[in-house]
Design an enzyme around this catalytic site. Structure first.
Site, PDB file in Angstrom:
ATOM      1  N   ASP A 111       0.872  -1.178   0.000  1.00 13.28           N
ATOM      2  CA  ASP A 111       0.000   0.000   0.000  1.00 13.28           C
ATOM      3  C   ASP A 111       0.914   1.234   0.000  1.00 13.28           C
ATOM      4  O   ASP A 111       1.453   1.600  -1.043  1.00 13.28           O
ATOM      5  CB  ASP A 111      -0.917  -0.082   1.222  1.00 13.28           C
ATOM      6  CG  ASP A 111      -2.058   0.911   1.186  1.00 13.28           C
ATOM      7  OD1 ASP A 111      -2.056   1.797   0.320  1.00 13.28           O
ATOM      8  OD2 ASP A 111      -2.964   0.824   2.041  1.00 13.28           O
ATOM      9  N   LYS A 139      -1.082  -1.825  -4.773  1.00 11.45           N
ATOM     10  CA  LYS A 139      -2.134  -0.809  -4.968  1.00 11.45           C
ATOM     11  C   LYS A 139      -1.596   0.313  -5.840  1.00 11.45           C
ATOM     12  O   LYS A 139      -0.596   0.949  -5.504  1.00 11.45           O
ATOM     13  CB  LYS A 139      -2.569  -0.247  -3.618  1.00 11.45           C
ATOM     14  CG  LYS A 139      -3.767  -0.932  -3.051  1.00 11.45           C
ATOM     15  CD  LYS A 139      -4.398  -0.058  -1.974  1.00 11.45           C
ATOM     16  CE  LYS A 139      -5.599  -0.730  -1.382  1.00 11.45           C
ATOM     17  NZ  LYS A 139      -6.231   0.113  -0.357  1.00 11.45           N
TER      18      LYS A 139
HETATM   19  C1  PRP Z   1      -1.131  -4.782   5.696  1.00 12.87           C
HETATM   20  C2  PRP Z   1      -0.292  -5.641   4.763  1.00 12.87           C
HETATM   21  C3  PRP Z   1       1.061  -5.037   4.888  1.00 12.87           C
HETATM   22  C4  PRP Z   1       0.780  -3.590   5.172  1.00 12.87           C
HETATM   23  C5  PRP Z   1       0.973  -2.807   3.922  1.00 12.87           C
HETATM   24  O1  PRP Z   1      -1.007  -5.296   6.966  1.00 12.87           O
HETATM   25  O2  PRP Z   1      -0.303  -6.988   5.139  1.00 12.87           O
HETATM   26  O3  PRP Z   1       1.804  -5.628   5.926  1.00 12.87           O
HETATM   27  O4  PRP Z   1      -0.581  -3.485   5.602  1.00 12.87           O
HETATM   28  O5  PRP Z   1       0.696  -1.462   4.125  1.00 12.87           O
HETATM   29  P1  PRP Z   1       1.759  -0.336   3.822  1.00 12.87           P
HETATM   30  O6  PRP Z   1       2.353  -0.601   2.463  1.00 12.87           O
HETATM   31  O7  PRP Z   1       0.906   0.910   3.837  1.00 12.87           O
HETATM   32  O8  PRP Z   1       2.783  -0.324   4.906  1.00 12.87           O
HETATM   33  P2  PRP Z   1      -1.972  -4.933   8.172  1.00 12.87           P
HETATM   34  O9  PRP Z   1      -1.301  -3.906   9.035  1.00 12.87           O
HETATM   35  O10 PRP Z   1      -3.318  -4.569   7.632  1.00 12.87           O
HETATM   36  O11 PRP Z   1      -2.001  -6.278   8.987  1.00 12.87           O
HETATM   37  P3  PRP Z   1      -2.651  -7.711   8.602  1.00 12.87           P
HETATM   38  O12 PRP Z   1      -1.779  -8.331   7.536  1.00 12.87           O
HETATM   39  O13 PRP Z   1      -2.607  -8.465   9.881  1.00 12.87           O
HETATM   40  O14 PRP Z   1      -4.047  -7.454   8.105  1.00 12.87           O
END
Ligand code: PRP
Length: 189
Positions: A111, A139
């Protein structure tokens, strides 16, 4: 089994499907072949980032013919409001040292890129010989940090996606496809 109870029927909270179960299966075969070729002569440590990547790691590793081991990390950013600070808290660390290891980080979604930026820097500081990225979903247009994703599953529009490990409030991770969450779900929350 009727359609209302089938996991493959589109969930009523999902507005539209973006990536089908079959497309995921096919892409994992392709990514697995590329990884197997690239690591044919050296063992790779696959690091899954919990929780979301567990589904991707599980399917991807079943397509590998190279030598690999798997470990998991759990991290959390310091709450959404502080996400842009890029400060990541380690909730569960790796069980193995990284000195001299070739690491492939497996993420369910890229993301902003802040999590991966932190992890890459952290792993290199621990002495990893190389660090590459496999991301099931990237994304489009969301990255605040430039992350070089070597193995990219799908580039998807910057919308709220769920399924195949991706959640909203811990729900929908088990959907076998990736789809856009209906806005009414979070608007009503
Ligand atoms: C999500 C995904 C990544 C992170 C990416 O994890 O698994 O680790 O967000 O986002 P970024 O590029 O903005 O840093 P999340 O914190 O939602 O935890 P989860 O996998 O337990 O749902």
């Amino acid at each position: 089994m009727n359609n209302e109870t089938s996991v493959t029927a589109i969930h009523p909270d999902v507005e539209r499907m973006l990536v089908s179960e079959e497309q995921l299966r096919q892409r994992n075969i392709e990514l697995g072949a590329a990884i197997s070729r690239d690591y044919a002569d050296r063992e790779v440590l696959i690091v899954g980032v919990l929780k979301g990547a567990a589904w991707f790691v599980s399917d991807l590793t079943r397509q590998l013919t190279c030598d690999f081991t798997v470990d998991y990390m759990a991290v959390s950013s310091y709450g959404a409001a502080h996400k842009s600070s890029g400060v990541v808290r380690i909730l569960k660390d790796l069980e193995v040292p990284l000195e001299g290891r070739h690491v492939l980080i497996a993420e369910d979604i890229l993301d902003t890129g802040l999590t991966l930026k932190y992890l890459i820097r952290n792993f290199l500081a621990r002495g990893a010989a190389s660090v590459e990225i496999a991301a099931c979903v990237v994304k489009e247009g969301a990255q605040e940090e430039k992350i070089d994703v070597r193995y990219e599953g799908f580039v998807l529009p910057n919308e709220f996606v769920v399924g195949y490990g991706l959640d909203y409030a811990e729900r929908y991770r088990g959907l076998p496809y990736i789809g856009v969450l209906s806005p009414r779900v979070y608007e009503d929350a």
